[in-house]
Scaffold this motif. Sequence first.
Motif, short mmCIF file in Angstrom:
data_model
loop_
_atom_site.label_atom_id
_atom_site.label_comp_id
_atom_site.label_asym_id
_atom_site.label_seq_id
_atom_site.Cartn_x
_atom_site.Cartn_y
_atom_site.Cartn_z
N GLN A 42 -2.35 5.20 -29.44
CA GLN A 42 -2.04 6.61 -29.70
C GLN A 42 -3.34 7.40 -29.71
N ALA A 43 -3.78 7.83 -28.52
CA ALA A 43 -5.04 8.57 -28.39
C ALA A 43 -4.84 9.78 -27.51
N SER A 44 -5.47 10.90 -27.87
CA SER A 44 -5.31 12.13 -27.10
C SER A 44 -6.29 12.20 -25.92
N ASP A 45 -7.38 11.46 -26.01
CA ASP A 45 -8.37 11.44 -24.93
C ASP A 45 -8.88 10.00 -24.75
N ILE A 46 -8.95 9.52 -23.51
CA ILE A 46 -9.48 8.17 -23.24
C ILE A 46 -10.40 8.23 -22.03
N LEU A 47 -11.59 7.64 -22.17
CA LEU A 47 -12.55 7.57 -21.07
C LEU A 47 -13.02 6.13 -20.94
N VAL A 48 -13.01 5.60 -19.72
CA VAL A 48 -13.50 4.23 -19.47
C VAL A 48 -14.70 4.32 -18.53
N LEU A 49 -15.83 3.76 -18.96
CA LEU A 49 -17.07 3.77 -18.18
C LEU A 49 -17.50 2.33 -17.92
N SER A 50 -17.71 1.96 -16.66
CA SER A 50 -18.15 0.60 -16.34
C SER A 50 -19.21 0.64 -15.26
N THR A 51 -20.42 0.13 -15.59
CA THR A 51 -21.53 0.04 -14.65
C THR A 51 -22.08 -1.38 -14.73
N CYS A 52 -23.17 -1.65 -13.97
CA CYS A 52 -23.73 -3.01 -14.04
C CYS A 52 -24.34 -3.29 -15.41
N ASN A 53 -24.66 -2.25 -16.16
CA ASN A 53 -25.31 -2.44 -17.47
C ASN A 53 -24.39 -2.25 -18.66
N ARG A 54 -23.17 -1.72 -18.43
CA ARG A 54 -22.30 -1.45 -19.59
C ARG A 54 -20.84 -1.31 -19.18
N THR A 55 -19.97 -1.71 -20.11
CA THR A 55 -18.54 -1.40 -20.02
C THR A 55 -18.17 -0.78 -21.36
N GLU A 56 -17.65 0.46 -21.31
CA GLU A 56 -17.39 1.19 -22.56
C GLU A 56 -16.06 1.91 -22.50
N VAL A 57 -15.44 2.04 -23.68
CA VAL A 57 -14.20 2.81 -23.81
C VAL A 57 -14.41 3.84 -24.93
N TYR A 58 -14.10 5.09 -24.64
CA TYR A 58 -14.16 6.17 -25.63
C TYR A 58 -12.74 6.69 -25.83
N TYR A 59 -12.37 6.99 -27.07
CA TYR A 59 -11.03 7.53 -27.31
C TYR A 59 -11.02 8.43 -28.54
N ASN A 60 -10.05 9.33 -28.59
CA ASN A 60 -9.92 10.29 -29.67
C ASN A 60 -8.59 10.02 -30.37
N ALA A 61 -8.66 9.61 -31.65
CA ALA A 61 -7.44 9.21 -32.36
C ALA A 61 -7.50 9.66 -33.81
N ASP A 62 -6.43 9.38 -34.57
CA ASP A 62 -6.40 9.72 -35.99
C ASP A 62 -7.53 9.01 -36.74
N ALA A 63 -7.96 9.61 -37.84
CA ALA A 63 -9.08 9.08 -38.61
C ALA A 63 -8.88 7.63 -39.03
N ASP A 64 -7.64 7.30 -39.42
CA ASP A 64 -7.38 5.95 -39.93
C ASP A 64 -6.98 4.96 -38.84
N ALA A 65 -6.99 5.41 -37.59
CA ALA A 65 -6.59 4.53 -36.48
C ALA A 65 -7.82 3.85 -35.89
N ASP A 66 -7.84 2.52 -35.92
CA ASP A 66 -8.94 1.75 -35.32
C ASP A 66 -8.33 0.78 -34.31
N TYR A 67 -8.52 1.12 -33.04
CA TYR A 67 -7.93 0.32 -31.96
C TYR A 67 -8.94 -0.63 -31.30
N SER A 68 -10.09 -0.81 -31.94
CA SER A 68 -11.18 -1.57 -31.31
C SER A 68 -10.74 -2.95 -30.85
N THR A 69 -10.14 -3.72 -31.76
CA THR A 69 -9.74 -5.09 -31.42
C THR A 69 -8.66 -5.08 -30.35
N GLU A 70 -7.69 -4.14 -30.47
CA GLU A 70 -6.62 -4.05 -29.46
C GLU A 70 -7.18 -3.72 -28.09
N ILE A 71 -8.17 -2.82 -28.05
CA ILE A 71 -8.76 -2.42 -26.78
C ILE A 71 -9.47 -3.60 -26.12
#
Length: 429
Positions: A42-71
């Motif tokens: 449940q996120a209003s904004d999601i960005l996925v960035l993947s290069t040879c040096n990094r793979t990253e996910v950015y998201y905008n969600a409720d304060a108490d929502a932590d989706y790190s492990t699920e992601i």
Amino acid sequence: MLQNFKAISLSYKKAPLDIRELIALDENSCRQFLQTLKGFIQASDILVLSTCNRTEVYYNADADADYSTEIVKLLGITKGIDNISQYLDYFTILNQHSNAVQHLFEVAMGLESQVVGDMQITNQVKQSYQWAADNDTAGPFLHRLLHTIFFTNKRVVQETAFRDGAASTSYAAIELIEELTADVVADPKILVVGLGEIGADVCRNLADKGFRNVKITNRTLAKAKLLAEECNLEVLPFEDIVQGLKEADVVISSVARETPFFTKEMIKRLNVLSYKFFIDLSVPRSIEADVESIPGVLVYNIDTIQNKASEALQQRINSIPKVKQIVEESIEQFNDWSKEMVVSPTINKLKNALETIRQEEMARYMKKLGPNETKLIDNITKSMMQKVIKLPVLQLKAACKRGEAETLIDVLNDLFDLEKQSSEADIQH
């Protein structure tokens, strides 16, 4: 609701190359992963960035929502990795809004790159933003954030030396080729011999820079074919190297061996008629020092290139304080906008509530008035409403900057019964 931007990052700072390669996403995988995340978190904004040096996910969600492990688990499913949880320690989790915003700014500027000031990273962030827009995972917050970042990047380019010069050895080699051949040949024929780490990076940079007449050769043919396919370059069989040397204007050597591969006798037999540039990227050197005594042959070794890269790198390092100052100013402006987003729904509700009262009162007297009188009263009441609402709006925006907006929002909600007004408006629509 306050914005709660978060990030999950796997980068060269904690993860070795083999782990980064395992988890990296190509364009199709990034798009697929965005759709997967869109359906599962449940996120209003999601960005996925993947290069040879990094793979990253950015998201905008409720304060108490932590989706790190699920992601991370969903990333494992996308990549077909059954036991991705064993790699959790390689990830950095940024659950604080300000930390995640700061991190994306620093990544996009090249402050977090292996080669500080990396020029490619901004384009990679733009590409990721395009994927988010294409997949409907970019909301107003992400749109504003990314446009602020791109504007900041322009300021960094215009106001600092942070992007000047070639700060990596492989990129400095490309810059040297451009300088050497600029006044000699428009489209130089280049032969890359040996595909170690630097040699492979040179090939990628040659491809990125648009050099077309590039051939690569290596004792292990399979390795050459793999890189040629990645960079869309031509493979020269190693047994045909002499013919390749004769045809090339520039020879880049990245051969790993204890003694020089290119000897004076070998190069002499090429019968160089005009000029030929040799760039030696090997340590120990793969080109004999006295090769340069052959007429028409010029040799540049790793020290020449690294000095060039080191000067540019030092220039970039010296620019870091100024870059950070620009980033800080941009983040401050963005945070002001972000805070105002919190009160905009309340401002709209207040405007709607007052407009409802105005319309109801207007309706009571409309039948008794002529067209000119109706228009006049309409204008007068609109002007009164704008003046009435001006002070609460200014107070709300000021409260945002003080971090006291929620208290004032509650007061206005109670005073004007805005929640009820909003519900009634929803029912009517």
